[in-house]
Design a protein around this motif. Structure first.
Motif, PDB file in Angstrom:
ATOM      1  N   VAL A 700       1.037  -1.249   0.292  1.00  0.00           N
ATOM      2  CA  VAL A 700      -0.355  -0.269  -0.166  1.00  0.00           C
ATOM      3  C   VAL A 700       0.820   1.397  -0.291  1.00  0.00           C
ATOM      4  N   ASN A 701       2.103   1.173   0.511  1.00  0.00           N
ATOM      5  CA  ASN A 701       2.730   2.069   0.661  1.00  0.00           C
ATOM      6  C   ASN A 701       3.293   2.791  -0.607  1.00  0.00           C
ATOM      7  N   GLN A 702       3.935   1.022  -1.656  1.00  0.00           N
ATOM      8  CA  GLN A 702       4.326   1.385  -1.936  1.00  0.00           C
ATOM      9  C   GLN A 702       3.787   2.353  -3.363  1.00  0.00           C
ATOM     10  N   ILE A 703       2.389   1.708  -3.199  1.00  0.00           N
ATOM     11  CA  ILE A 703       1.311   2.256  -4.380  1.00  0.00           C
ATOM     12  C   ILE A 703       1.358   3.418  -3.878  1.00  0.00           C
ATOM     13  N   TYR A 704       0.936   4.043  -3.044  1.00  0.00           N
ATOM     14  CA  TYR A 704       1.221   5.550  -2.588  1.00  0.00           C
ATOM     15  C   TYR A 704       1.664   6.107  -3.445  1.00  0.00           C
ATOM     16  N   ALA A 705       3.501   5.890  -2.563  1.00  0.00           N
ATOM     17  CA  ALA A 705       4.457   6.592  -3.558  1.00  0.00           C
ATOM     18  C   ALA A 705       4.435   6.603  -5.185  1.00  0.00           C
ATOM     19  N   VAL A 706       3.717   5.945  -6.079  1.00  0.00           N
ATOM     20  CA  VAL A 706       3.630   5.687  -7.227  1.00  0.00           C
ATOM     21  C   VAL A 706       2.575   6.198  -7.447  1.00  0.00           C
ATOM     22  N   GLN A 707       1.375   6.566  -7.131  1.00  0.00           N
ATOM     23  CA  GLN A 707       0.189   7.446  -7.063  1.00  0.00           C
ATOM     24  C   GLN A 707       0.794   8.633  -7.717  1.00  0.00           C
ATOM     25  N   ASP A 708       1.895   9.821  -6.947  1.00  0.00           N
ATOM     26  CA  ASP A 708       2.974  10.867  -6.538  1.00  0.00           C
ATOM     27  C   ASP A 708       3.853  10.774  -8.289  1.00  0.00           C
ATOM     28  N   LYS A 709       4.145   9.464  -8.471  1.00  0.00           N
ATOM     29  CA  LYS A 709       5.611   9.963  -9.711  1.00  0.00           C
ATOM     30  C   LYS A 709       5.309   9.060 -11.092  1.00  0.00           C
ATOM     31  N   ALA A 710       3.981   8.752 -11.033  1.00  0.00           N
ATOM     32  CA  ALA A 710       3.164   8.409 -12.525  1.00  0.00           C
ATOM     33  C   ALA A 710       2.552   8.003 -13.087  1.00  0.00           C
ATOM     34  N   SER A 711       1.547   9.606 -12.548  1.00  0.00           N
ATOM     35  CA  SER A 711       0.455   9.146 -12.325  1.00  0.00           C
ATOM     36  C   SER A 711      -0.086   9.929 -14.089  1.00  0.00           C
ATOM     37  N   GLN A 712       1.306  10.612 -14.829  1.00  0.00           N
ATOM     38  CA  GLN A 712       0.838  10.689 -16.003  1.00  0.00           C
ATOM     39  C   GLN A 712       1.249   9.764 -17.056  1.00  0.00           C
ATOM     40  N   ASP A 713       2.295   8.086 -16.717  1.00  0.00           N
ATOM     41  CA  ASP A 713       2.549   7.162 -17.480  1.00  0.00           C
ATOM     42  C   ASP A 713       1.296   6.287 -18.172  1.00  0.00           C
ATOM     43  N   PRO A 714       0.795   6.740 -19.892  1.00  0.00           N
ATOM     44  CA  PRO A 714      -0.351   5.992 -19.808  1.00  0.00           C
ATOM     45  C   PRO A 714      -0.244   4.402 -19.699  1.00  0.00           C
ATOM     46  N   ALA A 715       0.913   4.014 -18.646  1.00  0.00           N
ATOM     47  CA  ALA A 715       0.814   2.816 -18.518  1.00  0.00           C
ATOM     48  C   ALA A 715       0.323   2.519 -16.965  1.00  0.00           C
ATOM     49  N   TYR A 716       0.097   3.542 -16.132  1.00  0.00           N
ATOM     50  CA  TYR A 716      -0.042   4.130 -15.175  1.00  0.00           C
ATOM     51  C   TYR A 716      -1.332   3.220 -14.946  1.00  0.00           C
ATOM     52  N   TRP A 717      -2.670   3.095 -15.086  1.00  0.00           N
ATOM     53  CA  TRP A 717      -3.565   2.495 -14.483  1.00  0.00           C
ATOM     54  C   TRP A 717      -3.657   0.860 -14.707  1.00  0.00           C
ATOM     55  N   PRO A 718      -3.256   1.029 -15.765  1.00  0.00           N
ATOM     56  CA  PRO A 718      -3.091  -0.555 -15.854  1.00  0.00           C
ATOM     57  C   PRO A 718      -2.672  -1.885 -14.638  1.00  0.00           C
ATOM     58  N   VAL A 719      -1.683  -0.966 -14.248  1.00  0.00           N
ATOM     59  CA  VAL A 719      -0.079  -0.829 -13.118  1.00  0.00           C
ATOM     60  C   VAL A 719      -0.921  -1.208 -11.929  1.00  0.00           C
ATOM     61  N   MET A 720      -1.737   0.048 -11.554  1.00  0.00           N
ATOM     62  CA  MET A 720      -1.911   0.525 -10.410  1.00  0.00           C
ATOM     63  C   MET A 720      -3.072  -0.593 -10.066  1.00  0.00           C
ATOM     64  N   ARG A 721      -4.177  -0.547 -11.115  1.00  0.00           N
ATOM     65  CA  ARG A 721      -5.524  -2.135 -10.877  1.00  0.00           C
ATOM     66  C   ARG A 721      -4.467  -2.834 -10.079  1.00  0.00           C
ATOM     67  N   GLU A 722      -3.817  -3.767 -11.124  1.00  0.00           N
ATOM     68  CA  GLU A 722      -3.418  -4.945 -11.117  1.00  0.00           C
ATOM     69  C   GLU A 722      -2.892  -5.040  -9.246  1.00  0.00           C
ATOM     70  N   ALA A 723      -1.934  -3.514  -8.800  1.00  0.00           N
ATOM     71  CA  ALA A 723      -1.578  -3.591  -6.971  1.00  0.00           C
ATOM     72  C   ALA A 723      -2.790  -3.153  -6.237  1.00  0.00           C
ATOM     73  N   VAL A 724      -3.626  -2.556  -6.710  1.00  0.00           N
ATOM     74  CA  VAL A 724      -4.902  -2.177  -5.620  1.00  0.00           C
ATOM     75  C   VAL A 724      -5.878  -3.417  -5.799  1.00  0.00           C
ATOM     76  N   GLU A 725      -5.881  -4.038  -6.391  1.00  0.00           N
ATOM     77  CA  GLU A 725      -7.325  -5.422  -6.285  1.00  0.00           C
ATOM     78  C   GLU A 725      -6.292  -6.106  -5.524  1.00  0.00           C
ATOM     79  N   THR A 726      -4.755  -6.515  -5.947  1.00  0.00           N
ATOM     80  CA  THR A 726      -4.535  -7.679  -5.016  1.00  0.00           C
ATOM     81  C   THR A 726      -4.335  -7.380  -3.830  1.00  0.00           C
ATOM     82  N   VAL A 727      -4.194  -5.665  -3.360  1.00  0.00           N
ATOM     83  CA  VAL A 727      -4.383  -5.453  -2.135  1.00  0.00           C
ATOM     84  C   VAL A 727      -6.088  -6.127  -1.060  1.00  0.00           C
TER      85      VAL A 727
END
Length: 829
Positions: A700-727
């Motif tokens: 969860v901490n790493q997801i929050y860190a990525v949220q600040d750094k990579a939100s403009q990357d087009p690949a952001y949401w699929p990786v984000m969804r994989e991580a959040v659903e896993t949590v």
């Protein structure tokens, strides 16, 4: 989606859904691998406590996890509903035990449902229901016919406060296990189960339980107490019989100078009758019976005794030995008689010095050691050694002499080799009302007659008034007591004792497999599928009570053809206590935390999460208000993670690991799969829920860190969804309500409990690699390929261990190592 998490609304919603859908009801399925998970069922005392919450939360995580792993999981719940506490509480409240018990069951059931536990409530049972104990009475009848249930007159443990007999295992440090009041010895007619018929199998099968804690196995071995020794017959001087003694030290027989009997020994009355000592002996016997039984057994009392006026003969020396009654001898060990060898047993030594009895040395430490004078001894020599002053056996070692002396006694008919057990038959008679009636009828013509199987159950009458004394009203009920003999038809009377409540809990786990079956006690097909229990969870305090009795009962039911297993529980977890302010939570200490208050304030998921995170299951859990707050804050973070990103998460498909992504997102993907692996192994292999939860928190901490750094990357949401659903999925066994809600908010269909457990991809676990330059005194001497997340410490170790580099530093002193993170290592020599 609400910005703040509302536990009350979410938990009520999903508990209602699970109940409507009967989501956790299971049936036998030969195509699926079964797993029977069971926590020790509770006594319906009125309210659950934090110990219950911890125990049941542990079990629920395992049940939900294994179900998601594809197992057919049986996870039932019921009530250990008979027993003295209900009776005592009902008397105090001026109500009936049945009313008190069923009201408590209703209240506690609601409490357990508020915790969100994944029980199959269709299998619920209460042991005070005639539909349950009728089968227990059937087992009794069959055991009676086989000689496994019998009645005899004996000295028993009597609790005057509870007005009932206790089994040996229910006496703790000389006090009643229920009320903690002193227990005394009392002679009564009692019913027993012949557990000693199974003693060798009970001992042998402990080696076949690798899934049990060694501490529990050791406690059972010690309680069974197998020892090898000799039985020696000491003829009475009167010529009327002999005293039988079991000893592991036959080598000291020539040093036996007096005999000690337990106050309860049946010969005591006979030996003193009509002598000058009679009055003194009887007074001493009565005084000894009042002493705490545990203090006598543990040798905590000052050693006292009285001479009976009688003598016995040492079978080897022919010497007369005075016979004493001694307070440190108990009937439960050996034969209740001890040959006293004061030079070689410390208790006997102290007793002999106190009463000026002879001391004879018959063992010395070694061949060269001098033989001490008895008068010079300040303590007994209890070790093995070399025999002295022992006739033909002088000069032998203790080991040689034990065998030789026993053989000599055997040849003369005065002794034999013997295997002795500490375990005694299980006394199951209770002189209380709230229990299963013992199905026996007494007839003046036919004697003791079992109730015919077709007449079962003998129903406990529920219309009797409860005496304030605590005594059972059954003997006063003419309607219950009066009956007719099933053999001759003449007037007869019923047994008014009820069964020990541990009888009910000795087979309930098998009944859960078929709790609705009415053609017999157990449905062979369903019991054959579910038994044995794969994982049992409960307190260490039941090691030589419930757990030993359940093992015995399982073997009896196996031999009757009802079960096809030898042992009831394959794996056992004994969870630690919940403590607060340095002591176990209890009303008497004023440190109780009410689960209902916690659930109202924080929600069930928070309470569960804290209990799982605060300590490994087998360790004590120290209650911490700050810890509960921390668990609540973490669930709030997970909720906000979904809330703040909901639109983007809903629109994306989870990352499949194939497309190229930047290093920050690749690190999150890698962390996601590392977390899946860590959590899976921590639950499956070790039950280390605390470290599993810690791993989820790191993700969860790493997801929050990525949220600040990579939100403009087009690949952001699929990786984000994989991580959040896993949590959410990994958290669901621990905090099922919030996980269900977030799963639904993410656009998934309920229930998350039926979602397959995620698997990790090995290729995703590998960290990105980087090239590191290694210098010696500033000159290039090697290159290393290492994981991108390598630590400086590991980088230094790798550089110094590289064979190429070692050739340049061999024989030289390394003065310092300079590490430029992720770039180079310079070794100064």
């Amino acid at each position: 989606m609400e910005m703040r998490y509302n536990p009350k609304a979410v938990e009520e919603k999903w508990q209602g859904y699970w109940e409507r859908e009967q989501l956790f009801s299971v049936q036998e399925d030969p195509d699926k691998k079964k797993f029977y998970l069971l926590e020790m069922f509770p006594y319906p005392s009125g309210r659950i406590h934090m110990g219950h919450v911890r125990n049941y939360s542990i079990g629920d995580v395992v049940a939900r996890f294994l179900s998601m792993r594809g197992y057919n999981v049986l996870h039932p719940m019921g009530w250990d509903a008979f027993g003295m506490p209900a009776e005592n509480a009902a008397i105090k409240a001026k109500t009936h035990p049945a009313k008190w018990t069923y009201e408590n069951i209703d209240y506690m059931r609601r409490q357990l449902k508020k915790l969100g536990l994944s029980y199959d409530w269709t299998r619920e049972l209460a042991t005070c229901d005639p539909s349950y104990y009728r089968w227990e009475q059937l087992f009794f009848v069959k055991m009676f016919k086989k000689g496994l249930a019998y009645k005899k007159k004996s000295y028993v443990n009597w609790c005057g406060t509870c007005q009932t007999v206790l089994a040996n295992e229910q006496v703790e440090d000389g006090a009643c296990w229920r009320c903690d009041q002193p227990v005394v010895q009392k002679e009564m007619e009692q019913w027993f189960f012949k557990i000693t018929d199974y003693v060798e199998e009970l001992l042998e099968y402990l080696d076949k339980l690798p899934g049990w804690p060694e501490r529990v196995l050791t406690m059972q071995r010690n309680w069974i107490g197998k020892s090898f020794g000799s039985t020696i017959h000491f003829p009475l001087e009167s010529g009327k019989g002999s005293i039988q003694v079991f000893t592991t030290r036959a080598d000291t027989l020539f040093g036996a100078t007096f005999m000690s009997l337990a106050p309860e020994h049946p010969l005591v009355d006979e030996l003193c009758r009509g002598t000058e000592q009679e009055e003194t002996v009887r007074a001493f016997v009565e005084r000894s019976k009042q002493a705490k039984r545990g203090e006598r057994a543990a040798d905590l009392l000052e050693k006292e005794g009285v001479f009976t006026g009688a003598h016995c003969i040492n079978p080897m020396t022919g010497a007369k030995m005075p016979i004493f009654v001694a307070n440190f001898v108990v009937m439960e060990y050996g034969t209740g008689a001890v040959m006293a060898v004061p030079a070689h047993d410390q208790r006997d030594f102290e007793f002999a010095r106190k009463y000026d009895l002879p001391i004879k040395v018959v063992i010395k430490a070694s061949e060269d050691a001098p033989v001490p004078e008895p008068a010079a001894l300040d303590q007994a020599f209890e070790e093995d050694g070399i025999l002295v002053d022992s006739g033909d056996f002088t000069g032998m070692t203790s080991a040689q002499a034990r065998e030789a002396i026993t053989q000599a006694l055997e040849a003369r008919g005065q002794g034999e080799l013997t295997v002795q057990y500490r375990l005694r038959d299980w006394g199951i008679s209770r002189q209380r009302y709230w229990g299963a009636p013992i199905p026996i009828i007494y007839c003046d013509e036919c004697g003791t007659v079992p109730v015919p199987e077709e007449d079962l159950p003998v129903v406990l009458p529920l219309d009797l008034d409860m005496p304030e004394s605590g005594a059972s009203p059954l003997p006063l009920s003419e309607e219950f007591v009066r009956t007719t003999c099933p053999q001759c038809g003449k007037a007869a009377r019923r047994e008014t004792d009820t069964m020990d409540t541990f009888v009910e809990s000795s087979w309930y786990f098998a009944r859960f497999a078929c709790s609705d079956y009415d053609q017999g006690p157990l449905d062979p097909q369903r019991v054959g599928y579910w038994m044995p229990v794969d994982q049992y969870i409960g307190g260490i305090e039941h090691a030589v009570l419930h757990l030993l009795y359940s093992r015995f009962f399982t073997k009896v039911l196996r031999d009757m053809g009802y079960l096809q297993v030898d042992e009831p529980f394959t794996n056992l977890l004994t969870q630690g206590m919940v403590i607060k302010d340095g002591a176990k939570m209890s009303k008497s200490k004023g440190n109780v935390v009410d689960p209902d208050d916690m659930i109202r304030a924080y929600g069930a998921d928070t309470v569960r999460l804290f209990c799982l995170f605060a300590a490994p299951p087998e360790k004590e859990l120290e209650w911490s208000d700050q810890g509960v707050e921390g668990a609540s804050r973490f669930l709030g973070r997970v909720w906000r993670l979904v809330h703040d990103n909901l639109e983007g998460l809903q629109a994306a498909a989870p990352y499949d690991g194939r497309a190229e992504v930047g290093s920050t997102l690749q690190a999150l993907h890698r962390k996601t799969h590392q977390t899946i692996k860590k959590v899976t192994e921590d639950i499956e292999q070790r039950f280390h829920f605390n470290t599993a939860i810690a791993a989820i928190m790191e993700l969860v901490n790493q997801i929050y860190a990525v949220q600040d750094k990579a939100s403009q990357d087009p690949a952001y949401w699929p990786v984000m969804r994989e991580a959040v659903e896993t949590v959410v999925v990994l958290l669901s066994p621990m905090a099922p309500h919030i996980a269900e809600e977030l799963w639904e908010r993410l656009g998934r269909r309920p229930s998350i409990a039926k979602v397959p457990w995620p698997t990790w991809r090995e290729e995703s676990l590998k960290a990105e690699e980087i090239l590191i330059v290694v210098q010696v005194n500033g000159k290039l001497r090697g290159r290393l390929t290492v994981p991108a997340d390598v630590t400086n410490e590991d980088l230094e170790k790798a550089a110094l261990a590289d064979p190429k580099v070692q050739s340049f530093i061999e024989g030289k002193t390394v003065r310092k190592v300079i590490v430029v993170p992720k770039k180079l290592v310079n070794i100064v020599v």
